[in-house]
Design a protein around this motif. Structure first.
Motif, PDB file in Angstrom:
ATOM      1  N   ASN A 182      -4.273   2.603  13.766  1.00 46.78           N
ATOM      2  CA  ASN A 182      -3.892   2.038  15.065  1.00 46.78           C
ATOM      3  C   ASN A 182      -4.802   0.908  15.541  1.00 46.78           C
ATOM      4  O   ASN A 182      -4.952   0.681  16.732  1.00 46.78           O
ATOM      5  N   ALA A 183      -5.400   0.195  14.610  1.00 39.92           N
ATOM      6  CA  ALA A 183      -6.282  -0.922  14.972  1.00 39.92           C
ATOM      7  C   ALA A 183      -5.550  -2.243  14.755  1.00 39.92           C
ATOM      8  O   ALA A 183      -4.599  -2.321  13.987  1.00 39.92           O
ATOM      9  N   ARG A 184      -6.015  -3.264  15.430  1.00 42.95           N
ATOM     10  CA  ARG A 184      -5.547  -4.618  15.149  1.00 42.95           C
ATOM     11  C   ARG A 184      -6.438  -5.124  14.021  1.00 42.95           C
ATOM     12  O   ARG A 184      -7.655  -5.206  14.170  1.00 42.95           O
ATOM     13  N   ILE A 185      -5.818  -5.452  12.875  1.00 46.79           N
ATOM     14  CA  ILE A 185      -6.570  -5.861  11.691  1.00 46.79           C
ATOM     15  C   ILE A 185      -6.362  -7.349  11.461  1.00 46.79           C
ATOM     16  O   ILE A 185      -5.225  -7.808  11.304  1.00 46.79           O
ATOM     17  N   TYR A 186      -7.449  -8.085  11.452  1.00 50.00           N
ATOM     18  CA  TYR A 186      -7.397  -9.526  11.230  1.00 50.00           C
ATOM     19  C   TYR A 186      -7.605  -9.815   9.749  1.00 50.00           C
ATOM     20  O   TYR A 186      -8.614  -9.436   9.174  1.00 50.00           O
ATOM     21  N   LEU A 187      -6.638 -10.509   9.155  1.00 54.07           N
ATOM     22  CA  LEU A 187      -6.718 -10.954   7.772  1.00 54.07           C
ATOM     23  C   LEU A 187      -6.890 -12.473   7.768  1.00 54.07           C
ATOM     24  O   LEU A 187      -6.884 -13.104   8.827  1.00 54.07           O
ATOM     25  N   GLU A 188      -6.981 -13.062   6.605  1.00 58.52           N
ATOM     26  CA  GLU A 188      -7.180 -14.505   6.517  1.00 58.52           C
ATOM     27  C   GLU A 188      -6.063 -15.293   7.208  1.00 58.52           C
ATOM     28  O   GLU A 188      -6.329 -16.235   7.945  1.00 58.52           O
ATOM     29  N   ASN A 189      -4.805 -14.911   6.977  1.00 51.67           N
ATOM     30  CA  ASN A 189      -3.673 -15.672   7.521  1.00 51.67           C
ATOM     31  C   ASN A 189      -2.701 -14.813   8.315  1.00 51.67           C
ATOM     32  O   ASN A 189      -1.553 -15.200   8.508  1.00 51.67           O
ATOM     33  N   GLU A 190      -3.143 -13.663   8.777  1.00 48.38           N
ATOM     34  CA  GLU A 190      -2.231 -12.725   9.418  1.00 48.38           C
ATOM     35  C   GLU A 190      -3.010 -11.736  10.269  1.00 48.38           C
ATOM     36  O   GLU A 190      -4.175 -11.464  10.024  1.00 48.38           O
ATOM     37  N   VAL A 191      -2.340 -11.196  11.284  1.00 49.23           N
ATOM     38  CA  VAL A 191      -2.903 -10.122  12.090  1.00 49.23           C
ATOM     39  C   VAL A 191      -1.920  -8.955  12.034  1.00 49.23           C
ATOM     40  O   VAL A 191      -0.724  -9.130  12.239  1.00 49.23           O
ATOM     41  N   ILE A 192      -2.431  -7.781  11.724  1.00 47.52           N
ATOM     42  CA  ILE A 192      -1.593  -6.583  11.663  1.00 47.52           C
ATOM     43  C   ILE A 192      -1.893  -5.750  12.906  1.00 47.52           C
ATOM     44  O   ILE A 192      -3.015  -5.296  13.108  1.00 47.52           O
ATOM     45  N   ASP A 193      -0.895  -5.568  13.766  1.00 42.84           N
ATOM     46  CA  ASP A 193      -1.050  -4.693  14.925  1.00 42.84           C
ATOM     47  C   ASP A 193      -0.772  -3.264  14.493  1.00 42.84           C
ATOM     48  O   ASP A 193       0.113  -3.004  13.677  1.00 42.84           O
ATOM     49  N   ASN A 194      -1.485  -2.318  15.071  1.00 44.08           N
ATOM     50  CA  ASN A 194      -1.338  -0.898  14.740  1.00 44.08           C
ATOM     51  C   ASN A 194      -1.420  -0.661  13.243  1.00 44.08           C
ATOM     52  O   ASN A 194      -0.613   0.065  12.672  1.00 44.08           O
ATOM     53  N   GLY A 195      -2.395  -1.267  12.611  1.00 36.45           N
ATOM     54  CA  GLY A 195      -2.570  -1.140  11.173  1.00 36.45           C
ATOM     55  C   GLY A 195      -3.510  -0.005  10.800  1.00 36.45           C
ATOM     56  O   GLY A 195      -4.124   0.628  11.657  1.00 36.45           O
ATOM     57  N   PHE A 196      -3.595   0.224   9.507  1.00 34.10           N
ATOM     58  CA  PHE A 196      -4.510   1.245   9.006  1.00 34.10           C
ATOM     59  C   PHE A 196      -5.351   0.662   7.877  1.00 34.10           C
ATOM     60  O   PHE A 196      -4.955  -0.290   7.214  1.00 34.10           O
ATOM     61  N   ILE A 197      -6.509   1.248   7.694  1.00 34.76           N
ATOM     62  CA  ILE A 197      -7.379   0.931   6.561  1.00 34.76           C
ATOM     63  C   ILE A 197      -7.794   2.261   5.946  1.00 34.76           C
ATOM     64  O   ILE A 197      -8.224   3.172   6.659  1.00 34.76           O
ATOM     65  N   LYS A 198      -7.639   2.363   4.639  1.00 38.75           N
ATOM     66  CA  LYS A 198      -8.066   3.556   3.917  1.00 38.75           C
ATOM     67  C   LYS A 198      -9.315   3.207   3.124  1.00 38.75           C
ATOM     68  O   LYS A 198      -9.352   2.211   2.403  1.00 38.75           O
ATOM     69  N   ILE A 199     -10.353   4.045   3.262  1.00 31.62           N
ATOM     70  CA  ILE A 199     -11.630   3.830   2.593  1.00 31.62           C
ATOM     71  C   ILE A 199     -11.907   5.020   1.678  1.00 31.62           C
ATOM     72  O   ILE A 199     -11.771   6.174   2.090  1.00 31.62           O
ATOM     73  N   GLY A 200     -12.254   4.729   0.433  1.00 30.63           N
ATOM     74  CA  GLY A 200     -12.608   5.768  -0.527  1.00 30.63           C
ATOM     75  C   GLY A 200     -13.757   5.298  -1.391  1.00 30.63           C
ATOM     76  O   GLY A 200     -13.791   4.140  -1.805  1.00 30.63           O
ATOM     77  N   ASN A 201     -14.707   6.164  -1.665  1.00 28.35           N
ATOM     78  CA  ASN A 201     -15.892   5.804  -2.453  1.00 28.35           C
ATOM     79  C   ASN A 201     -16.591   4.573  -1.887  1.00 28.35           C
ATOM     80  O   ASN A 201     -17.000   3.679  -2.620  1.00 28.35           O
ATOM     81  N   GLN A 202     -16.662   4.481  -0.569  1.00 34.75           N
ATOM     82  CA  GLN A 202     -17.328   3.402   0.155  1.00 34.75           C
ATOM     83  C   GLN A 202     -16.699   2.030  -0.085  1.00 34.75           C
ATOM     84  O   GLN A 202     -17.356   0.999   0.070  1.00 34.75           O
ATOM     85  N   LYS A 203     -15.408   2.014  -0.461  1.00 37.85           N
ATOM     86  CA  LYS A 203     -14.695   0.756  -0.674  1.00 37.85           C
ATOM     87  C   LYS A 203     -13.345   0.801   0.021  1.00 37.85           C
ATOM     88  O   LYS A 203     -12.752   1.858   0.181  1.00 37.85           O
ATOM     89  N   LEU A 204     -12.837  -0.364   0.386  1.00 35.65           N
ATOM     90  CA  LEU A 204     -11.498  -0.463   0.938  1.00 35.65           C
ATOM     91  C   LEU A 204     -10.504  -0.173  -0.183  1.00 35.65           C
ATOM     92  O   LEU A 204     -10.529  -0.841  -1.214  1.00 35.65           O
ATOM     93  N   VAL A 205      -9.658   0.824   0.017  1.00 30.65           N
ATOM     94  CA  VAL A 205      -8.714   1.242  -1.005  1.00 30.65           C
ATOM     95  C   VAL A 205      -7.313   0.710  -0.708  1.00 30.65           C
ATOM     96  O   VAL A 205      -6.586   0.293  -1.603  1.00 30.65           O
ATOM     97  N   ASP A 206      -6.933   0.710   0.583  1.00 26.97           N
ATOM     98  CA  ASP A 206      -5.586   0.284   0.965  1.00 26.97           C
ATOM     99  C   ASP A 206      -5.602  -0.109   2.434  1.00 26.97           C
ATOM    100  O   ASP A 206      -6.472   0.302   3.199  1.00 26.97           O
ATOM    101  N   PHE A 207      -4.628  -0.919   2.838  1.00 26.15           N
ATOM    102  CA  PHE A 207      -4.467  -1.274   4.244  1.00 26.15           C
ATOM    103  C   PHE A 207      -3.036  -1.712   4.462  1.00 26.15           C
ATOM    104  O   PHE A 207      -2.308  -2.017   3.522  1.00 26.15           O
ATOM    105  N   GLY A 208      -2.615  -1.746   5.711  1.00 29.03           N
ATOM    106  CA  GLY A 208      -1.277  -2.208   6.024  1.00 29.03           C
ATOM    107  C   GLY A 208      -0.850  -1.771   7.399  1.00 29.03           C
ATOM    108  O   GLY A 208      -1.644  -1.301   8.199  1.00 29.03           O
ATOM    109  N   ALA A 209       0.445  -1.921   7.662  1.00 33.80           N
ATOM    110  CA  ALA A 209       1.027  -1.499   8.926  1.00 33.80           C
ATOM    111  C   ALA A 209       1.631  -0.129   8.709  1.00 33.80           C
ATOM    112  O   ALA A 209       2.396   0.067   7.783  1.00 33.80           O
ATOM    113  N   SER A 210       1.254   0.814   9.547  1.00 38.17           N
ATOM    114  CA  SER A 210       1.755   2.162   9.347  1.00 38.17           C
ATOM    115  C   SER A 210       1.571   2.992  10.594  1.00 38.17           C
ATOM    116  O   SER A 210       0.730   2.706  11.428  1.00 38.17           O
TER     117      SER A 210
END
Length: 77
Positions: free
Chosen positions: A5-33
């Protein structure tokens, strides 16, 4: 860990109500969900690229002295 449910800023896009999944101290996945699990960051933003550059000087000069010559020398490209 899932951050949701965060606003995620990417290089050329902003995802409202997005998610970020972190595993083994690394970004594993992200998107709108609307995932039900995770830490709710509603109203917060995730912005990559803010890195504190801590330095005491450069080019043989130190901020401790703070003379015009030192400051000009430190800021040379």
């Amino acid at each position: 860990m899932i951050l949701k449910n965060a606003r995620i800023y990417l290089e050329n896009e902003v995802i409202d109500n997005g998610f970020i999944k972190i595993g083994n101290q690394k970004l594993v996945d992200f998107g709108a969900s609307a995932t039900k699990e995770g830490i709710d960051l509603k109203g917060m933003s995730i912005i990559p690229g803010f890195i504190e550059q801590h330095m005491h000087g450069a080019n043989g000069s130190d901020f401790m002295f703070a003379t015009n010559n030192d400051l000009n020398n430190i800021t040379k490209i």
